[in-house]
Scaffold this motif. Sequence first.
Motif, mmCIF file in Angstrom:
data_model
loop_
_atom_site.group_PDB
_atom_site.id
_atom_site.type_symbol
_atom_site.label_atom_id
_atom_site.label_comp_id
_atom_site.label_asym_id
_atom_site.label_seq_id
_atom_site.Cartn_x
_atom_site.Cartn_y
_atom_site.Cartn_z
ATOM 1 N N GLY A 1 0.571 1.743 -3.628
ATOM 2 C CA GLY A 1 -0.846 2.071 -3.616
ATOM 3 C C GLY A 1 -1.754 0.886 -3.854
ATOM 4 O O GLY A 1 -2.908 1.051 -4.252
ATOM 5 N N LYS B 1 0.253 3.899 -7.448
ATOM 6 C CA LYS B 1 0.598 5.212 -6.900
ATOM 7 C C LYS B 1 1.947 5.036 -6.206
ATOM 8 O O LYS B 1 2.003 4.629 -5.040
ATOM 9 C CB LYS B 1 -0.465 5.697 -5.905
ATOM 10 C CG LYS B 1 -1.799 6.019 -6.552
ATOM 11 C CD LYS B 1 -2.802 6.523 -5.546
ATOM 12 C CE LYS B 1 -3.336 5.316 -4.804
ATOM 13 N NZ LYS B 1 -4.365 5.580 -3.827
ATOM 14 N N ASP C 1 0.841 -1.200 0.000
ATOM 15 C CA ASP C 1 0.000 0.000 0.000
ATOM 16 C C ASP C 1 0.876 1.250 0.000
ATOM 17 O O ASP C 1 0.697 2.137 -0.834
ATOM 18 C CB ASP C 1 -0.925 -0.007 1.215
ATOM 19 C CG ASP C 1 -1.848 1.209 1.280
ATOM 20 O OD1 ASP C 1 -2.042 1.901 0.257
ATOM 21 O OD2 ASP C 1 -2.372 1.478 2.372
ATOM 22 N N GLU C 2 1.861 1.322 0.909
ATOM 23 C CA GLU C 2 2.713 2.506 1.010
ATOM 24 C C GLU C 2 3.559 2.733 -0.235
ATOM 25 O O GLU C 2 3.668 3.855 -0.716
ATOM 26 C CB GLU C 2 3.651 2.380 2.212
ATOM 27 C CG GLU C 2 2.979 2.521 3.557
ATOM 28 C CD GLU C 2 3.926 2.291 4.718
ATOM 29 O OE1 GLU C 2 3.457 2.358 5.856
ATOM 30 O OE2 GLU C 2 5.134 2.031 4.505
ATOM 31 N N ASP D 1 5.362 5.650 -4.315
ATOM 32 C CA ASP D 1 5.873 6.558 -3.287
ATOM 33 C C ASP D 1 7.230 7.082 -3.749
ATOM 34 O O ASP D 1 8.187 6.310 -3.866
ATOM 35 C CB ASP D 1 6.003 5.816 -1.961
ATOM 36 C CG ASP D 1 6.539 6.678 -0.831
ATOM 37 O OD1 ASP D 1 7.024 7.807 -1.083
ATOM 38 O OD2 ASP D 1 6.495 6.209 0.318
#
Length: 184
Positions: free
Chosen positions: A96, A131, A92-93, A133
């Motif tokens: 995304g 997405k 997730d981090e 990071d």
Amino acid sequence: MTTVNQVQRPDETVQIVDASNNPTGSATRSEMRANNLIHRCSFTMVFNKQGELYVQKRVAFKETYASHYDPAPGGVVGAGESYEENAEREIDEEMGITGVELQKQFDFFYSDDVCRLWGRLFSCRYDGDFKLDPDEVESGRFMSLQEVAGLLRSGPVCPDSWAAVQKYFQKHAPGLLSPECSPE
């Protein structure tokens, strides 16, 4: 020899384990790096519906294996965190990715001059948008397994992820990598 850049999140508390993967306590991330303590990491191979594997390139200022390609992104398991929780948090981090079903593949030990860890490899399928990071990932794209095998031969690839992916290929795609293939 691989070097360690400035430790990212130096005060983060991480799970420390012994050579048999039994928890022995916790330490800060900076203590873990300074003393090359054995810790836990999650790794996740992200496949799309075509069976291609997502490979990301780490940023140049990453604390370990800077600017290396990573075919199984993941991260250091925090104190009190499970491998599964860590894998979900990391994908997730960094990318995304949420709401995927993680499939546990296997646990493995990896050691070099800057890192000693017990890893757990997961896999998942994801066909959505990424997405990335910018503090972790420079770029990424899906590659065929043949392209990934070529990348493993030519590098630079994170050696801990390389070990995980090699073991995965030995089980699921025998013959894709030659026995003499090794990282960097």
